[in-house]
Design an enzyme around this catalytic site. Sequence first.
Site, PDB file in Angstrom:
ATOM      1  N   THR A  49       0.823  -1.214   0.000  1.00  0.00           N
ATOM      2  CA  THR A  49       0.000   0.000   0.000  1.00  0.00           C
ATOM      3  C   THR A  49       0.855   1.262   0.000  1.00  0.00           C
ATOM      4  OG1 THR A  49      -0.162  -0.179   2.404  1.00  0.00           O
ATOM      5  CG2 THR A  49      -1.963  -1.109   1.116  1.00  0.00           C
ATOM      6  N   HIS A  94       4.491  -2.474  11.121  1.00  0.00           N
ATOM      7  CA  HIS A  94       4.780  -3.725  10.413  1.00  0.00           C
ATOM      8  C   HIS A  94       5.804  -4.585  11.149  1.00  0.00           C
ATOM      9  CE1 HIS A  94       3.438  -1.236   6.821  1.00  0.00           C
ATOM     10  NE2 HIS A  94       2.723  -2.323   6.686  1.00  0.00           N
ATOM     11  N   LYS A 119     -10.944  -0.888   7.706  1.00  0.00           N
ATOM     12  CA  LYS A 119     -11.274   0.295   6.912  1.00  0.00           C
ATOM     13  C   LYS A 119     -12.777   0.535   6.926  1.00  0.00           C
ATOM     14  CE  LYS A 119      -7.045   1.044   5.724  1.00  0.00           C
ATOM     15  NZ  LYS A 119      -6.332   2.219   6.235  1.00  0.00           N
ATOM     16  N   ARG A 178     -10.727   1.429  -0.166  1.00  0.00           N
ATOM     17  CA  ARG A 178      -9.413   2.018  -0.401  1.00  0.00           C
ATOM     18  C   ARG A 178      -9.349   2.590  -1.815  1.00  0.00           C
ATOM     19  NH1 ARG A 178      -5.032  -0.078   2.803  1.00  0.00           N
ATOM     20  NH2 ARG A 178      -5.701  -1.695   4.274  1.00  0.00           N
ATOM     21  N   GLN A 212      -6.399 -13.961  -0.175  1.00  0.00           N
ATOM     22  CA  GLN A 212      -5.450 -14.209   0.907  1.00  0.00           C
ATOM     23  C   GLN A 212      -5.475 -15.676   1.327  1.00  0.00           C
ATOM     24  OE1 GLN A 212      -5.104 -11.285   4.016  1.00  0.00           O
ATOM     25  NE2 GLN A 212      -4.483 -12.802   5.530  1.00  0.00           N
ATOM     26  N   ASP A 262      -6.319  -7.581  13.496  1.00  0.00           N
ATOM     27  CA  ASP A 262      -7.439  -7.300  12.604  1.00  0.00           C
ATOM     28  C   ASP A 262      -7.517  -8.285  11.441  1.00  0.00           C
ATOM     29  OD1 ASP A 262      -5.148  -6.467  11.296  1.00  0.00           O
ATOM     30  OD2 ASP A 262      -6.031  -4.630  10.496  1.00  0.00           O
ATOM     31  N   LYS A 321      -3.256   4.335  20.796  1.00  0.00           N
ATOM     32  CA  LYS A 321      -2.565   3.474  19.844  1.00  0.00           C
ATOM     33  C   LYS A 321      -1.094   3.836  19.768  1.00  0.00           C
ATOM     34  CE  LYS A 321      -3.062   1.583  15.178  1.00  0.00           C
ATOM     35  NZ  LYS A 321      -3.835   1.646  13.913  1.00  0.00           N
ATOM     36  N   THR A 379       3.188   9.624  15.676  1.00  0.00           N
ATOM     37  CA  THR A 379       3.732  10.849  16.250  1.00  0.00           C
ATOM     38  C   THR A 379       2.957  12.027  15.680  1.00  0.00           C
ATOM     39  OG1 THR A 379       5.341  11.281  14.497  1.00  0.00           O
ATOM     40  CG2 THR A 379       6.016   9.768  16.252  1.00  0.00           C
TER      41      THR A 379
END
Length: 414
Positions: free
Chosen positions: A40, A48, A82, A86, A167, A188, A225, A229
Amino acid sequence: MNIIDELSWRGLINQQSDEEGLRKLVDEKDISLYCGMDPTGDSMHIGHLLPFMTLKRFGDAGHHPYIVIGGATGSIGDPSGKKAERPMQTMDQVNHNVEALSNQAKRIFTDFTMVNNYDWTEPIGILDFLRDYGKLFNVNTMLGKEIISSRLEAGISFTEFTYQILQSLDFLTLYRKHNVQLQVGGGDQWGNLTAGLDLIHKAEGQDAKVYALTIPLLLKADGTKFGKTAGGAVWLDAEKTSPYEFYQFWFNQDDKDVINLLKKFTFLNQDEIAALAEKVKTAPEKREAQRTLAEEVTKFVHGEEALKTAEKITEVLFSGEIQALTTDEVAQAFSGVPSEEIPADEINLVDLLIAANVDKSKRQAREDIQNGAIRINGEKLTETTEMIDPKDSFDGKYIVIRRGKKKYFLALIK
């Protein structure tokens, strides 16, 4: 220690499809396992890291980790987490991101096998896809999974609806070709992971020994979460988040969070982390746990030399000896401070403070200079008549201005 116990101690297990079955399997033999990553963007961020560091823990225990880069799934879009569709990426964007992420992952995770799911998905025709795989998925079951049900009110396209099938096909293909028996993913992803288990059991039989494990969403002690930043995500690409900024992100973690982060993001053992936990209690002002966290994660992601640079910049900024920095180190250290472009000509100090937006008026600039509040490239200047030649430092590219104890500004030389 069994790898499952190790992950549990580190707080890295959210859900498992069959805890006892997986525990027995990894005790009996070395297994192959995988985690996927969709392209993405052209860089991973620290969100990640946990799944892939978890794979590395399996690798260090003798197992065989795979990374699946989603050249196919990334062109579709994962609906997980989401609230709306997307934006569809062009295939040129997807391919660019695949190359960038692959190179980044290979640099950090050197002992992994990397594959691209486009390689086995692209040759499948639409009729074969529907007959061979779509027939094995029950729409009612798919609708019941949270990743789909959460989108029904807002709406979900057939394209994103089929993501779960693609997937699942990854897991089936890896099981058939490489005997991959475990998929690891974020919390998720549970619906997608269990769909893969269901597909394998339908296609290969209920006796197929395959498992799913998810990692919990990482929250700070205050419930917010982790990983964001004020400037956005903390990237693993040094061009997006410099090693110095990366180091500082970890060094600035709260005492309430640091031990939890040491467990999850470092490979220190239980005794080492227990010793650091004791130092948090007895000498929190020394921030040894935070320094260790910053050192370990920065070295893991960016390497030893980048860590040394980050530590040097940290030390120089603490001491104020700015001239000890190289031009590249100045760019790292001050990438986030207010900056203005100025001409390359010699300039009066008062005019410099105005041009660099340090002060709003010449009167204020003169007061700051006379009060000893201004340092140029680390040197305190107190004369309002002082002339500054940009060519005198940092290859004529930068002038570093400090007002007071901590407020930095950067003049960029045109």
